[in-house]
Scaffold this active site. Structure first.
Site, PDB file in Angstrom:
ATOM      1  N   ASP A   1       0.805  -1.228   0.000  1.00  0.00           N
ATOM      2  CA  ASP A   1       0.000   0.000   0.000  1.00  0.00           C
ATOM      3  C   ASP A   1       0.840   1.281   0.000  1.00  0.00           C
ATOM      4  O   ASP A   1       0.447   2.296   0.570  1.00  0.00           O
ATOM      5  CB  ASP A   1      -0.968   0.024   1.203  1.00  0.00           C
ATOM      6  CG  ASP A   1      -1.821  -1.227   1.241  1.00  0.00           C
ATOM      7  OD1 ASP A   1      -2.300  -1.631   0.166  1.00  0.00           O
ATOM      8  OD2 ASP A   1      -1.997  -1.796   2.332  1.00  0.00           O
TER       9      ASP A   1
ATOM     10  N   LYS B   1       2.663   1.263  -5.301  1.00  0.00           N
ATOM     11  CA  LYS B   1       3.274   0.553  -6.434  1.00  0.00           C
ATOM     12  C   LYS B   1       2.432   0.707  -7.686  1.00  0.00           C
ATOM     13  O   LYS B   1       2.951   0.837  -8.787  1.00  0.00           O
ATOM     14  CB  LYS B   1       3.358  -0.956  -6.159  1.00  0.00           C
ATOM     15  CG  LYS B   1       4.436  -1.385  -5.232  1.00  0.00           C
ATOM     16  CD  LYS B   1       4.437  -2.907  -5.094  1.00  0.00           C
ATOM     17  CE  LYS B   1       3.190  -3.477  -4.456  1.00  0.00           C
ATOM     18  NZ  LYS B   1       2.894  -3.058  -3.116  1.00  0.00           N
TER      19      LYS B   1
ATOM     20  N   GLY C   1      -4.323  -5.016  -3.557  1.00  0.00           N
ATOM     21  CA  GLY C   1      -5.259  -4.022  -4.059  1.00  0.00           C
ATOM     22  C   GLY C   1      -4.444  -2.847  -4.548  1.00  0.00           C
ATOM     23  O   GLY C   1      -3.809  -2.162  -3.770  1.00  0.00           O
TER      24      GLY C   1
ATOM     25  N   GLN D   1       2.168  -6.696  -2.351  1.00  0.00           N
ATOM     26  CA  GLN D   1       2.550  -6.631  -0.923  1.00  0.00           C
ATOM     27  C   GLN D   1       3.889  -5.895  -0.764  1.00  0.00           C
ATOM     28  O   GLN D   1       4.189  -5.041  -1.590  1.00  0.00           O
ATOM     29  CB  GLN D   1       2.585  -8.038  -0.291  1.00  0.00           C
ATOM     30  CG  GLN D   1       1.210  -8.663  -0.118  1.00  0.00           C
ATOM     31  CD  GLN D   1       0.697  -9.331  -1.376  1.00  0.00           C
ATOM     32  OE1 GLN D   1       1.411 -10.092  -2.005  1.00  0.00           O
ATOM     33  NE2 GLN D   1      -0.548  -9.060  -1.748  1.00  0.00           N
TER      34      GLN D   1
END
Ligand code: IMP
Ligand code: MG
Length: 335
Positions: free
Chosen positions: A13, A16, A42, A177
């Site tokens: 988060d 990226k 996400g 991640q």
């Protein structure tokens, strides 16, 4: 063939999706390849002012670039097909551009149900851990064996090496991640089940000699989602959470907030071998007006944004690599 890698230096988060999107706009990539993770990810992307959240699909689709879910990934087929439809509805030709590597693994409904019972780790409950466990236990199902994916499959070896355009292939590897969640380097067991380092990109069929740039992505403060206690005792963190919209883009869970841990940033920069670093969300601390970071046993309190930027840059140059190029960014769409 040459390749760039985008890798997260903290707990995911960090932006990226934004960096990969900006790099696709500014380069001539022929392929974008997601190299780890599944629909636990996400990625929030602003494309021409419109907001998209992708879980599986690499951001090359926004620029007409072939976008592959690599063999290091696990795929939940229904989620994948839904995402394809959503992008198509928004006018993005995902059906034509998106491919899944034949040797990527499938997240089954059984994996989902099992992960759904997790209480210890605080997973996203998307079935990731069980899917990787079965992959390594040699009882997994591969994309090749799922008829629902038959129109989307690609053999990465043939795609890259038996390609007449081999010499012109330029790949962007998009990670999921982050370093603090890496199964080996993160705070085990509060980690995800895949490798989130730059090395992980190489497991998707490209040799180390092909790598050109390694883009590390971080935030000027940290966030983490999961079961361990992470948030520090500072009044500013509620405001940072609201201003920074620090709620999981997959699960909606509030992210725990803390100041930047410089030692983690340094370790992640070393182990990933980054030569470019983007530090995002500068705009949020501009509003808060506090510039703090952990370093060893200390909390550093900088007088201003400029002071903090100067310190981080000087430290990374002297302690990691003097050639690292840093970008401090407060923009949603641009680096
Ligand atoms: P899993 O990957 O769903 O097994 O979750 C393991 C840990 O990684 C949990 O703490 C999750 O919140 C975290 N995690 C997984 N994917 C992401 C992500 O894309 N962003 C942030 N945290 C994530
Ligand atoms: Mg995310």
């Amino acid at each position: 063939m040459i390749a760039d890698i985008v890798v997260d230096l903290q707990y995911g988060d960090c932006g990226k999706g934004k960096v990969a999107h900006a790099l696709c706009r500014d380069n001539d990539y022929t392929h974008v390849i997601r190299y780890n993770g599944g629909c636990n990810a996400g990625h929030t992307i602003y494309h021409e002012g419109e907001k998209f959240i992708t879980h599986h699909i690499p951001c090359g689709v926004f620029f007409g670039i072939k976008s592959i879910i690599g063999p290091g990934c696990v795929v939940h087929v229904d989620t994948f097909l839904e995402e394809i439809e959503k992008l198509e509805e928004a006018g993005i030709p995902a059906k034509e551009l998106v491919k899944v590597a034949t040797n990527a693994h499938i997240i089954t409904d059984f994996h989902r149900a099992e992960d759904g019972k997790d209480e210890e780790i605080g997973t996203t409950k998307r079935g990731n851990g069980p899917a990787y466990r079965d992959k390594y236990g040699r009882r997994g199902v591969r994309a090749l064996d799922d008829p629902r994916l038959s129109n989307y499959l690609t053999n990465i070896y043939l795609e890259l090496y038996e390609n007449e355009e081999f010499d012109n292939i330029e790949i962007l590897f998009e990670g999921a991640q982050g370093f603090g969640l890496d199964v080996d380097w993160g705070d085990y067991p509060y980690v995800t089940s895949s490798h989130c380092t730059a090395g992980s990109a190489l497991l998707n069929g490209v040799p180390p000699s092909a790598i050109r740039n390694i883009w590390g992505v971080a935030k000027i403060y940290e966030t983490y989602v999961g079961a361990k206690d992470f948030e520090g005792p500072y009044d500013e963190f509620d405001e940072i959470r609201e201003l920074g919209q620090e709620f999981g883009s997959t699960t909606g869970r509030p992210r725990q907030v803390n100041w930047m841990d410089f030692d983690l940033l340094k370790m992640a920069s070393r182990i990933n071998g980054v030569n470019k670093i983007v530090i995002n969300k500068m705009d949020i601390l501009d509003v808060i007006g506090k510039w703090h970071a952990y370093h060893g046993p200390h909390i550093l309190e900088f007088k201003s944004r400029d002071d903090m930027e100067f310190w981080i840059e000087a430290k990374l140059h002297s302690e990691v690599n003097e050639n690292i190029q840093l970008f401090f960014s407060g923009d949603k769409e641009y680096i």
